[in-house]
Motif scaffolding. Structure first.
Motif, PDB file in Angstrom:
ATOM      1  N   ASN A 138      -8.878 -58.639 -23.907  1.00  0.00           N
ATOM      2  CA  ASN A 138      -7.846 -57.365 -24.357  1.00  0.00           C
ATOM      3  C   ASN A 138      -8.627 -56.314 -23.647  1.00  0.00           C
ATOM      4  O   ASN A 138      -8.076 -55.318 -23.403  1.00  0.00           O
ATOM      5  N   LYS A 139      -9.866 -56.134 -23.656  1.00  0.00           N
ATOM      6  CA  LYS A 139     -10.973 -54.997 -23.166  1.00  0.00           C
ATOM      7  C   LYS A 139     -10.490 -54.914 -21.503  1.00  0.00           C
ATOM      8  O   LYS A 139     -10.374 -53.785 -21.120  1.00  0.00           O
ATOM      9  N   ASN A 140     -10.638 -56.067 -20.990  1.00  0.00           N
ATOM     10  CA  ASN A 140     -10.951 -55.921 -19.467  1.00  0.00           C
ATOM     11  C   ASN A 140      -9.808 -56.422 -18.884  1.00  0.00           C
ATOM     12  O   ASN A 140      -9.873 -56.672 -17.599  1.00  0.00           O
ATOM     13  N   SER A 141      -8.527 -56.501 -19.217  1.00  0.00           N
ATOM     14  CA  SER A 141      -7.203 -56.956 -18.586  1.00  0.00           C
ATOM     15  C   SER A 141      -6.455 -55.646 -18.279  1.00  0.00           C
ATOM     16  O   SER A 141      -6.308 -54.593 -19.016  1.00  0.00           O
ATOM     17  N   LYS A 142      -5.914 -55.594 -17.029  1.00  0.00           N
ATOM     18  CA  LYS A 142      -4.942 -54.336 -16.518  1.00  0.00           C
ATOM     19  C   LYS A 142      -3.473 -54.696 -17.127  1.00  0.00           C
ATOM     20  O   LYS A 142      -2.795 -54.037 -17.443  1.00  0.00           O
ATOM     21  N   PHE A 143      -3.071 -56.354 -16.882  1.00  0.00           N
ATOM     22  CA  PHE A 143      -1.841 -56.542 -17.407  1.00  0.00           C
ATOM     23  C   PHE A 143      -2.026 -57.244 -19.010  1.00  0.00           C
ATOM     24  O   PHE A 143      -3.062 -57.588 -19.369  1.00  0.00           O
ATOM     25  N   ASN A 144      -0.783 -57.349 -19.592  1.00  0.00           N
ATOM     26  CA  ASN A 144      -0.611 -57.858 -20.695  1.00  0.00           C
ATOM     27  C   ASN A 144      -0.227 -59.262 -20.378  1.00  0.00           C
ATOM     28  O   ASN A 144       0.673 -59.754 -19.674  1.00  0.00           O
TER      29      ASN A 144
ATOM     30  N   PRO B 217     -14.223 -56.842 -16.218  1.00  0.00           N
ATOM     31  CA  PRO B 217     -13.275 -55.893 -16.002  1.00  0.00           C
ATOM     32  C   PRO B 217     -12.518 -56.258 -14.718  1.00  0.00           C
ATOM     33  O   PRO B 217     -13.027 -56.776 -13.619  1.00  0.00           O
ATOM     34  N   ASN B 218     -11.220 -56.079 -14.765  1.00  0.00           N
ATOM     35  CA  ASN B 218     -10.192 -56.570 -13.857  1.00  0.00           C
ATOM     36  C   ASN B 218     -10.120 -57.961 -13.125  1.00  0.00           C
ATOM     37  O   ASN B 218      -9.683 -57.954 -12.078  1.00  0.00           O
ATOM     38  N   TRP B 219     -10.395 -58.675 -13.918  1.00  0.00           N
ATOM     39  CA  TRP B 219     -10.480 -60.098 -13.765  1.00  0.00           C
ATOM     40  C   TRP B 219      -9.076 -60.519 -13.235  1.00  0.00           C
ATOM     41  O   TRP B 219      -8.767 -61.033 -12.426  1.00  0.00           O
ATOM     42  N   ASP B 220      -7.988 -60.062 -14.016  1.00  0.00           N
ATOM     43  CA  ASP B 220      -6.725 -60.396 -13.840  1.00  0.00           C
ATOM     44  C   ASP B 220      -6.071 -59.606 -12.522  1.00  0.00           C
ATOM     45  O   ASP B 220      -5.092 -60.485 -11.866  1.00  0.00           O
ATOM     46  N   THR B 221      -6.584 -58.546 -12.289  1.00  0.00           N
ATOM     47  CA  THR B 221      -5.895 -57.943 -10.769  1.00  0.00           C
ATOM     48  C   THR B 221      -6.491 -58.699  -9.628  1.00  0.00           C
ATOM     49  O   THR B 221      -5.834 -58.988  -8.638  1.00  0.00           O
ATOM     50  N   VAL B 222      -7.981 -59.240  -9.622  1.00  0.00           N
ATOM     51  CA  VAL B 222      -8.319 -59.931  -8.704  1.00  0.00           C
ATOM     52  C   VAL B 222      -7.748 -61.246  -8.500  1.00  0.00           C
ATOM     53  O   VAL B 222      -7.282 -61.770  -7.422  1.00  0.00           O
ATOM     54  N   LEU B 223      -7.307 -62.002  -9.804  1.00  0.00           N
ATOM     55  CA  LEU B 223      -6.733 -63.252  -9.818  1.00  0.00           C
ATOM     56  C   LEU B 223      -5.094 -63.011  -9.372  1.00  0.00           C
ATOM     57  O   LEU B 223      -4.645 -63.836  -8.342  1.00  0.00           O
TER      58      LEU B 223
END
Length: 122
Positions: A23-29, A90-96
């Motif tokens: 919840n804290k480190n995701s850009k997307f839902n 942080p930003n793990w989902d953007t990278v993925l």
């Protein structure tokens, strides 16, 4: 963006930290789906009182069965298999998401490497 499957076996403190990091480190839902094995540590009550979707078994049915059950609730095209003791940076989902876009087809399986004392190089 991702349906995140998190099987948990009486590990409420780490489960809470894992979900907080998403919840804290995701850009997307993302859709968070927890499978509670036993849940005698309060983890069943935790997910019952949350907005997270979950499946439950009275005994530890193991990771494969837990993932099969929880995957039936997935709503997104991409399923991410997690563990309850993962911490999302942080930003793990953007990278993925960028890595997925670079593949340019949907026939893939991505995996990570354990950090810390998990793997030894020979």
């Amino acid at each position: 963006m991702f349906s995140i499957l998190i099987p948990s076996f009486n590990n409420i403190d780490y489960l809470k930290l894992c979900i907080q990091s998403i919840n804290k480190n995701s850009k997307f839902n993302h859709q968070i789906i927890v499978h509670v094995n036993e849940g005698t540590d309060g983890s069943l009550e935790y997910v019952q009182n949350s907005n997270y979707e979950f499946t439950y078994s009275k005994e530890n049915i193991g990771m494969p069965k837990a993932l099969n059950l929880s995957s039936k609730l997935s709503k997104f095209d991409y399923i991410l298999i997690s563990h309850d003791d993962f911490y999302y940076c942080p930003n793990w989902d953007t990278v993925l998401a960028n890595e997925i876009k670079s593949i340019s087809h949907n026939n893939f399986y991505l995996s990570g490497t354990m950090v810390g004392e998990g793997q030894k190089q020979f």
